[in-house]
Write a protein that holds these residues in place. Structure first.
Motif, short mmCIF file in Angstrom:
data_model
loop_
_atom_site.label_atom_id
_atom_site.label_comp_id
_atom_site.label_asym_id
_atom_site.label_seq_id
_atom_site.Cartn_x
_atom_site.Cartn_y
_atom_site.Cartn_z
N ASN A 31 0.74 -1.30 0.15
CA ASN A 31 0.08 0.19 0.13
C ASN A 31 0.59 1.66 0.00
O ASN A 31 0.44 2.35 -0.44
N THR A 32 1.83 1.22 0.99
CA THR A 32 2.67 2.43 0.77
C THR A 32 3.26 2.87 -0.64
O THR A 32 3.54 3.78 -1.19
N GLU A 35 0.57 3.44 -2.83
CA GLU A 35 0.51 5.28 -2.72
C GLU A 35 1.53 6.53 -3.54
O GLU A 35 0.90 7.16 -4.12
N ARG A 39 0.81 9.04 -6.53
CA ARG A 39 0.29 9.91 -5.96
C ARG A 39 1.50 10.67 -7.48
O ARG A 39 1.03 11.32 -7.89
#
Lengths: 114, 80
Positions: A31-32, A35, A39
């Motif tokens: 998830n890190t 994301e 972005r």
């Protein structure tokens, strides 16, 4: 919305392929990565690809191969670039731009296939 | 007459493969270090409007993360 979902799904695949993490194995890590990748892809500040610039960079590379007596590499590259221009792929300049950005010392590392 | 949609689809798939082949060959000649699958996803992202330079930096970053993960796993295995 459909566009965002598509972008998200493709980013998921990219993250899994390159980092080896997935929602099943290392969810938090995945998830890190996801994301920060999403972005960077959505809010980038880079200018648009200039197709003439891309062509000039490829021609420059072809010339460099020749200067260093790597004619087979130069020929192979020239042929492929010509082929791509004939195929009239809509996003060809952008795709070639990506390769140029990822290109890592091709003179030392690339070998023309037999 | 109706166009033969199956034949059309096959033709389109063959053309798409041909395009991917040529791009993959160029990526190898430039030493961009992208396997076919990763490259195909990158192309899809570009077709969805992603900026190539932004994508290149994301790919580099993710590769670095992947290498670190691999190294950490190797060390863990070495210890075990």
């Amino acid at each position: 919305m459909a566009h965002l979902a598509r972008l998200g799904a493709l980013t998921d695949e990219l993250v899994t392929l390159l980092t080896g993490t997935s929602t099943k194995t290392e969810r938090a890590k995945f998830n890190t990565h996801r994301e920060s990748a999403l972005r960077a892809l959505r809010y980038s500040n880079y200018s648009r690809t200039n197709q003439f610039d891309v062509t000039a960079r490829l021609e420059g590379l072809e010339e460099k191969f020749r200067i260093y007596n790597e004619d087979p590499l130069a020929d192979a590259l020239g042929e492929r670039v010509e082929k791509v221009s004939k195929l009239q792929t809509k996003w060809a300049p952008e795709i070639l731009h990506l390769f140029l950005e990822l290109s890592d010392r091709p003179l030392v590392n690339s070998k023309a296939e037999e | 007459t109706m166009p033969d949609s199956r034949q059309d689809k096959e033709l389109m798939a063959a053309q798409a493969r041909q395009v991917i082949d040529v791009f993959h060959e160029i990526s190898i000649l430039l030493n961009a270090d992208l396997d076919r699958q990763t490259m195909s996803i990158c192309i899809s992202l570009i077709e969805n409007g992603v900026n190539p330079e932004a994508l290149a930096s994301v790919v580099k970053e993710l590769k670095k993360e992947g290498e670190e993960t691999k190294r950490a796993m190797g060390e863990a295995e070495g210890q075990g």
